[in-house]
Scaffold this active site. Structure first.
Site, PDB file in Angstrom:
ATOM      1  N   THR A   1      11.485  -3.732 -10.014  1.00  0.00           N
ATOM      2  CA  THR A   1      11.878  -4.889 -10.823  1.00  0.00           C
ATOM      3  C   THR A   1      10.799  -5.973 -10.842  1.00  0.00           C
ATOM      4  O   THR A   1      10.478  -6.526 -11.877  1.00  0.00           O
ATOM      5  CB  THR A   1      13.199  -5.486 -10.287  1.00  0.00           C
ATOM      6  OG1 THR A   1      14.178  -4.445 -10.330  1.00  0.00           O
ATOM      7  CG2 THR A   1      13.667  -6.652 -11.129  1.00  0.00           C
TER       8      THR A   1
ATOM      9  N   GLY B   1       0.827  -1.204   0.000  1.00  0.00           N
ATOM     10  CA  GLY B   1       0.000   0.000   0.000  1.00  0.00           C
ATOM     11  C   GLY B   1       0.860   1.251   0.000  1.00  0.00           C
ATOM     12  O   GLY B   1       0.512   2.268  -0.617  1.00  0.00           O
ATOM     13  N   SER B   2       1.993   1.175   0.687  1.00  0.00           N
ATOM     14  CA  SER B   2       2.886   2.337   0.768  1.00  0.00           C
ATOM     15  C   SER B   2       3.383   2.751  -0.617  1.00  0.00           C
ATOM     16  O   SER B   2       3.363   3.934  -0.963  1.00  0.00           O
ATOM     17  CB  SER B   2       4.102   2.029   1.649  1.00  0.00           C
ATOM     18  OG  SER B   2       3.718   1.636   2.939  1.00  0.00           O
TER      19      SER B   2
ATOM     20  N   TYR C   1      -3.353   7.518   7.629  1.00  0.00           N
ATOM     21  CA  TYR C   1      -2.168   6.692   7.399  1.00  0.00           C
ATOM     22  C   TYR C   1      -2.148   6.251   5.942  1.00  0.00           C
ATOM     23  O   TYR C   1      -3.137   5.693   5.444  1.00  0.00           O
ATOM     24  CB  TYR C   1      -2.141   5.449   8.301  1.00  0.00           C
ATOM     25  CG  TYR C   1      -0.837   4.698   8.150  1.00  0.00           C
ATOM     26  CD1 TYR C   1       0.330   5.166   8.744  1.00  0.00           C
ATOM     27  CD2 TYR C   1      -0.753   3.541   7.372  1.00  0.00           C
ATOM     28  CE1 TYR C   1       1.547   4.507   8.576  1.00  0.00           C
ATOM     29  CE2 TYR C   1       0.465   2.871   7.204  1.00  0.00           C
ATOM     30  CZ  TYR C   1       1.608   3.363   7.804  1.00  0.00           C
ATOM     31  OH  TYR C   1       2.807   2.722   7.630  1.00  0.00           O
TER      32      TYR C   1
ATOM     33  N   VAL D   1      -6.641   0.876   0.645  1.00  0.00           N
ATOM     34  CA  VAL D   1      -5.681  -0.188   0.972  1.00  0.00           C
ATOM     35  C   VAL D   1      -6.165  -1.037   2.143  1.00  0.00           C
ATOM     36  O   VAL D   1      -6.107  -2.257   2.107  1.00  0.00           O
ATOM     37  CB  VAL D   1      -4.290   0.420   1.273  1.00  0.00           C
ATOM     38  CG1 VAL D   1      -3.353  -0.608   1.891  1.00  0.00           C
ATOM     39  CG2 VAL D   1      -3.674   0.982  -0.011  1.00  0.00           C
ATOM     40  N   LYS D   2      -6.691  -0.375   3.181  1.00  0.00           N
ATOM     41  CA  LYS D   2      -6.986  -1.146   4.385  1.00  0.00           C
ATOM     42  C   LYS D   2      -8.414  -1.656   4.444  1.00  0.00           C
ATOM     43  O   LYS D   2      -8.646  -2.824   4.765  1.00  0.00           O
ATOM     44  CB  LYS D   2      -6.711  -0.306   5.632  1.00  0.00           C
ATOM     45  CG  LYS D   2      -6.832  -1.113   6.915  1.00  0.00           C
ATOM     46  CD  LYS D   2      -6.103  -0.422   8.002  1.00  0.00           C
ATOM     47  CE  LYS D   2      -6.139  -1.208   9.293  1.00  0.00           C
ATOM     48  NZ  LYS D   2      -5.543  -0.420  10.366  1.00  0.00           N
TER      49      LYS D   2
ATOM     50  N   ASP E   1      -7.866   6.096  -0.793  1.00  0.00           N
ATOM     51  CA  ASP E   1      -6.954   5.054  -0.321  1.00  0.00           C
ATOM     52  C   ASP E   1      -7.806   3.918   0.254  1.00  0.00           C
ATOM     53  O   ASP E   1      -8.299   4.010   1.374  1.00  0.00           O
ATOM     54  CB  ASP E   1      -6.016   5.649   0.742  1.00  0.00           C
ATOM     55  CG  ASP E   1      -5.040   4.627   1.317  1.00  0.00           C
ATOM     56  OD1 ASP E   1      -5.230   3.415   1.081  1.00  0.00           O
ATOM     57  OD2 ASP E   1      -4.105   5.049   2.022  1.00  0.00           O
TER      58      ASP E   1
END
Ligand SMILES: *Cc1c(COP(=O)(O)O)cnc(C)c1O
Length: 451
Positions: A309, A119-120, A150, A254-255, A252
């Site tokens: 990568t 998520g970051s 966050y 993500v959570k 966001d």
């Protein structure tokens, strides 16, 4: 092989960097299946965190394991930097199909997906691309974010995480923190919910009207800041402000996204369309993968500028495809809705039955779907109280953490069976009663305090 609890704890202290841990209790783990975690001595813990929601399907789901294993054994490269692979193309197509962002398919040049590992990185890169796109058009770099938010543990995502900046992380000078409607925050508290919502939206409008904003980023439910569910009208109010001033809106997810809030996306509660959505945590159902969905005008503005990568790793993408099959096939959003209602009902009932002692220390039970929380109330030392409840709950047999200083975050796997949901809820209430009765000494939690 280190097999004793003491051995594992000491090793944790000696070899794992403090920078990447917050410990709430000492028991290490040996394995896990579904919503159960196993200690080396054969103890069973019910997991009410699901690794901060990452384990949306619990642990050891054979559907995820099989698709990842199949791809690992016959692997079309390991990333999409220079070689594209089938699982990623299919995953991008599926994410675009389930994510309704601001009508870009009808206007301009369509939408694109970016794949990362966490998520970051998804938030970091989303912000960076918004800033670049804005500057190319002669706009500014300012990001509008929220207090107590966050968004990640490094880079630009860290600098706009309210909880981290409030805790001493280096602030990004080009971020403005806006108030989030939060009944527990005295400076936001102005009267009724309506006043508070007006206050927050007026602040957002005032700052947006200054110009120079590259984007606004918001959690549709403020989770690490204390599992704050904003009042209806907040997200749609922000959407109108962003429209008025031409600011891309990032949700966001993500959570609490991907089924947990009782809808596929948390932003759907208000029927809005963000410009950009970021995903992570449960997307790979156990493997690390994140994604950004956004307009090509932003996602394509700086070719080759955010290379990882193994970004677009096909093993993780295969796991994510299986997760999406389960999300939609088993209607996890409906399960989260029903289980969330059940959990809230049970908590309220047992707190009422327990009367005095437990409910005396509970200020609020709230949440949406399986993004639930118990806000604790101990005026003398709220954080110590929450630390002790997490520690005690673990002794009783449940894994639970706190957020926002004194809020127990209840985010079990969406697949948790009702029996375990009930047992976990009962143990958490018991832990509150025990701590109120003085069951955990201050010196017990030294080194296991959480945040
Ligand atoms: C956890 C979290 C992140 C960061 O995800 P990582 O996988 O830890 O990098 C970003 N945003 C929100 C809302 C989160 O809860």
């Amino acid at each position: 092989m280190v097999d004793s609890t003491i051995g594992l704890c000491r090793l944790d202290e000696e070899v794992i960097a403090a920078a990447e841990k917050v410990r709430f209790f000492e028991r290490p783990l040996a394995g896990g299946k579904g919503s159960e975690l196993y200690t080396p001595e054969g103890g069973i813990l019910i997991d009410f965190s699901a690794t901060w929601t990452a384990a949306g399907l619990g642990y050891g789901d054979p559907r995820i394991a099989e698709s990842a294993y199949r791809t690992l054994l016959d692997c079309p490269g390991l990333g999409i930097g220079s070689l594209i692979n089938g699982p990623c193309l299919e995953l991008a197509r599926r994410l675009l199909a389930i994510t309704d962002t601001a009508g870009y398919d009808r206007k301009e040049c369509g939408r694109r997906v970016y794949f990362g590992h966490s998520g970051s990185d998804a938030n970091d890169i989303a912000i960076r691309l918004c800033r670049t796109a804005s500057e190319r058009k002669g706009g500014g770099r300012r990001v509008l974010a929220f207090e107590h938010s966050y968004h990640g543990g490094f880079g630009e995502a860290l600098g706009l995480s309210g909880v981290q900046v409030e805790g001493g992380a280096r602030e990004d000078r080009c971020v403005t923190f806006l108030p989030y409607p939060n009944r527990t925050d005295p400076h936001v508290q102005t009267g009724g919910i309506g006043d508070e919502l007006d206050f927050c939206l007026n602040e957002a409008r005032r700052v947006a009207s200054d110009g120079g904003a590259a984007c606004l980023i918001v959690e549709p439910i403020l989770s690490d800041g204390g599992m704050i569910v904003p009042p209806d009208g907040f997200l749609s109010g922000l959407r109108s402000i962003c429209d008025e001033f031409g600011i891309p809106m990032i949700c966001d997810e993500v959570k609490v996204g991907l089924g947990r809030p009782g809808t596929v996306h948390a932003y759907q509660h208000e029927g809005i369309h963000p410009d950009i959505v970021t995903f992570g945590k449960t997307l790979g159902a156990g493997l690390p993968i994140s994604a950004i969905v956004g307009p090509a005008s932003i996602m394509d503005c700086a070719p080759g500028s955010a290379l990882l990568t193994m970004g677009g790793n096909p093993v993780c993408a295969s796991a994510a495809l299986s997760f999406l099959d389960v999300l939609l096939g088993d209607d996890l959003a409906r399960q989260a809705r029903e289980k969330g209602r059940h959990l809230e009902g049970r908590l309220r009932r047992i707190l009422a039955e327990r009367g005095g002692r437990a409910s005396l220390h509970v200020a609020d039970v709230r949440g949406r779907g399986l993004a639930m929380a118990i806000e604790l109330d101990d005026r003398e030392s709220p954080e110590r109280f929450a630390e002790k409840v997490c520690y005690r709950a673990n002794q009783l047999g449940v894994v639970v953490y706190y957020v926002g200083g004194h809020v127990l975050e209840l985010t079990p796997a969406l697949t948790i069976p009702y029996g375990q949901l009930d047992d976990g809820a009962d143990m958490i209430v018991q832990a509150i009663v025990d701590v109120a009765d003085g069951a955990v000494d201050d010196d017990k939690i030294r080194g296991f305090g959480g945040w």
